[in-house]
Design a protein around this motif. Sequence first.
Motif, PDB file in Angstrom:
ATOM      1  N   GLY A   1       0.797  -1.225   0.000  1.00 58.02           N
ATOM      2  CA  GLY A   1       0.000   0.000   0.000  1.00 58.02           C
ATOM      3  C   GLY A   1       0.824   1.267   0.000  1.00 58.02           C
ATOM      4  O   GLY A   1       1.174   1.807  -1.050  1.00 58.02           O
ATOM      5  N   GLU A   2       1.136   1.728   1.198  1.00 62.98           N
ATOM      6  CA  GLU A   2       1.795   3.029   1.349  1.00 62.98           C
ATOM      7  C   GLU A   2       3.130   3.110   0.612  1.00 62.98           C
ATOM      8  O   GLU A   2       3.399   4.081  -0.101  1.00 62.98           O
ATOM      9  N   LYS A   3       3.983   2.099   0.768  1.00 54.95           N
ATOM     10  CA  LYS A   3       5.293   2.167   0.119  1.00 54.95           C
ATOM     11  C   LYS A   3       5.183   2.033  -1.395  1.00 54.95           C
ATOM     12  O   LYS A   3       5.917   2.692  -2.131  1.00 54.95           O
ATOM     13  N   LYS A   4       4.259   1.238  -1.868  1.00 56.07           N
ATOM     14  CA  LYS A   4       4.039   1.139  -3.319  1.00 56.07           C
ATOM     15  C   LYS A   4       3.658   2.513  -3.872  1.00 56.07           C
ATOM     16  O   LYS A   4       4.172   2.945  -4.908  1.00 56.07           O
ATOM     17  N   ALA A   5       2.774   3.218  -3.186  1.00 61.07           N
ATOM     18  CA  ALA A   5       2.355   4.554  -3.619  1.00 61.07           C
ATOM     19  C   ALA A   5       3.526   5.537  -3.604  1.00 61.07           C
ATOM     20  O   ALA A   5       3.672   6.372  -4.512  1.00 61.07           O
ATOM     21  N   ILE A   6       4.371   5.446  -2.590  1.00 58.19           N
ATOM     22  CA  ILE A   6       5.549   6.319  -2.511  1.00 58.19           C
ATOM     23  C   ILE A   6       6.500   6.040  -3.676  1.00 58.19           C
ATOM     24  O   ILE A   6       6.995   6.963  -4.334  1.00 58.19           O
ATOM     25  N   HIS A   7       6.740   4.768  -3.957  1.00 61.85           N
ATOM     26  CA  HIS A   7       7.647   4.421  -5.055  1.00 61.85           C
ATOM     27  C   HIS A   7       7.082   4.881  -6.400  1.00 61.85           C
ATOM     28  O   HIS A   7       7.813   5.387  -7.252  1.00 61.85           O
ATOM     29  N   GLN A   8       5.787   4.725  -6.587  1.00 64.96           N
ATOM     30  CA  GLN A   8       5.146   5.182  -7.820  1.00 64.96           C
ATOM     31  C   GLN A   8       5.291   6.692  -7.967  1.00 64.96           C
ATOM     32  O   GLN A   8       5.671   7.194  -9.019  1.00 64.96           O
ATOM     33  N   ARG A   9       4.989   7.426  -6.899  1.00 63.15           N
ATOM     34  CA  ARG A   9       5.039   8.892  -6.916  1.00 63.15           C
ATOM     35  C   ARG A   9       6.434   9.404  -7.259  1.00 63.15           C
ATOM     36  O   ARG A   9       6.583  10.458  -7.880  1.00 63.15           O
ATOM     37  N   ASN A  10       7.458   8.655  -6.888  1.00 67.91           N
ATOM     38  CA  ASN A  10       8.838   9.098  -7.111  1.00 67.91           C
ATOM     39  C   ASN A  10       9.456   8.577  -8.414  1.00 67.91           C
ATOM     40  O   ASN A  10      10.578   8.930  -8.740  1.00 67.91           O
ATOM     41  N   GLY A  11       8.739   7.722  -9.136  1.00 70.35           N
ATOM     42  CA  GLY A  11       9.234   7.277 -10.436  1.00 70.35           C
ATOM     43  C   GLY A  11      10.080   6.025 -10.428  1.00 70.35           C
ATOM     44  O   GLY A  11      10.889   5.816 -11.349  1.00 70.35           O
ATOM     45  N   VAL A  12       9.907   5.156  -9.418  1.00 73.78           N
ATOM     46  CA  VAL A  12      10.550   3.840  -9.470  1.00 73.78           C
ATOM     47  C   VAL A  12       9.948   3.123 -10.674  1.00 73.78           C
ATOM     48  O   VAL A  12       8.726   3.051 -10.804  1.00 73.78           O
ATOM     49  N   ARG A  13      10.783   2.601 -11.548  1.00 76.06           N
ATOM     50  CA  ARG A  13      10.289   2.056 -12.820  1.00 76.06           C
ATOM     51  C   ARG A  13       9.734   0.633 -12.703  1.00 76.06           C
ATOM     52  O   ARG A  13       8.901   0.226 -13.506  1.00 76.06           O
ATOM     53  N   GLU A  14      10.213  -0.136 -11.718  1.00 73.81           N
ATOM     54  CA  GLU A  14       9.757  -1.518 -11.558  1.00 73.81           C
ATOM     55  C   GLU A  14       9.801  -1.871 -10.073  1.00 73.81           C
ATOM     56  O   GLU A  14      10.770  -1.528  -9.386  1.00 73.81           O
ATOM     57  N   TYR A  15       8.751  -2.543  -9.608  1.00 73.12           N
ATOM     58  CA  TYR A  15       8.600  -2.853  -8.181  1.00 73.12           C
ATOM     59  C   TYR A  15       8.187  -4.309  -8.042  1.00 73.12           C
ATOM     60  O   TYR A  15       7.163  -4.717  -8.580  1.00 73.12           O
ATOM     61  N   TRP A  16       9.035  -5.101  -7.350  1.00 69.53           N
ATOM     62  CA  TRP A  16       8.755  -6.524  -7.134  1.00 69.53           C
ATOM     63  C   TRP A  16       8.312  -6.735  -5.697  1.00 69.53           C
ATOM     64  O   TRP A  16       8.947  -6.252  -4.762  1.00 69.53           O
ATOM     65  N   LEU A  17       7.254  -7.514  -5.509  1.00 67.36           N
ATOM     66  CA  LEU A  17       6.835  -7.966  -4.189  1.00 67.36           C
ATOM     67  C   LEU A  17       6.991  -9.483  -4.177  1.00 67.36           C
ATOM     68  O   LEU A  17       6.268 -10.185  -4.894  1.00 67.36           O
ATOM     69  N   VAL A  18       7.920  -9.974  -3.366  1.00 64.86           N
ATOM     70  CA  VAL A  18       8.230 -11.397  -3.316  1.00 64.86           C
ATOM     71  C   VAL A  18       7.545 -11.989  -2.089  1.00 64.86           C
ATOM     72  O   VAL A  18       7.851 -11.615  -0.957  1.00 64.86           O
ATOM     73  N   ASP A  19       6.607 -12.888  -2.330  1.00 64.67           N
ATOM     74  CA  ASP A  19       5.797 -13.481  -1.272  1.00 64.67           C
ATOM     75  C   ASP A  19       6.225 -14.940  -1.078  1.00 64.67           C
ATOM     76  O   ASP A  19       5.860 -15.807  -1.870  1.00 64.67           O
TER      77      ASP A  19
END
Length: 194
Positions: free
Chosen positions: A129-147
């Motif tokens: 949630g919150e960290k994904k939104a922060i990364h998106q807002r700042n322009g992180v180009r790719e975000y992996w969530l490893v479950d």
Amino acid sequence: MFESVTTVGQDEFADFVAARELRGDRSHYELLNGRVVMNPPAGYPHGEIGGNIQRIVGRLVHDRALGKVFDSSQGFELPSGDTVEPDHSFVSKERWAAAPPPEEGRFLRVVPDLIAEVLSRKTASQDRGEKKAIHQRNGVREYWLVDSRAREVTVFRLDGGAFDRGSVYGEGQTFESAVLVGLTVSVSDLMTHD
């Protein structure tokens, strides 16, 4: 888990972390939307999966001289005013060259191209949630969530300033990184094997 009730800026946060380190505190702290958030150490298999990510990503980045790979000990001051400490991150040569020069002992002032978080019960909702939104807002180009519990990886790619809906890859499947061209990752290679 600890979270402040008052908000602070990045300079105050850096001073807070430095003071804690002087007292021997090795906890992980982040500044999320002005709040200081402390995350306790993660339990097994977080570290083993993290080692797998570092090995797989680090090898390609090193062999092709694509940029720099960081583990969870590196903090990043983001343009939004947040300071994050992702589990794993990659900064391309282009972003590294455009960033202010690094200062020893300070957080880096650059936005990673790729961030990977290994989910734990304590941090999963924040990472999704919150960290994904922060990364998106700042322009992180790719975000992996490893479950590790579901034995799957969700990959979000930035598209027009927003993350896409995400693609989920399960054990036995592979995915390609859009940021690290030529990197094909087997989900099974990321997970633990008893």
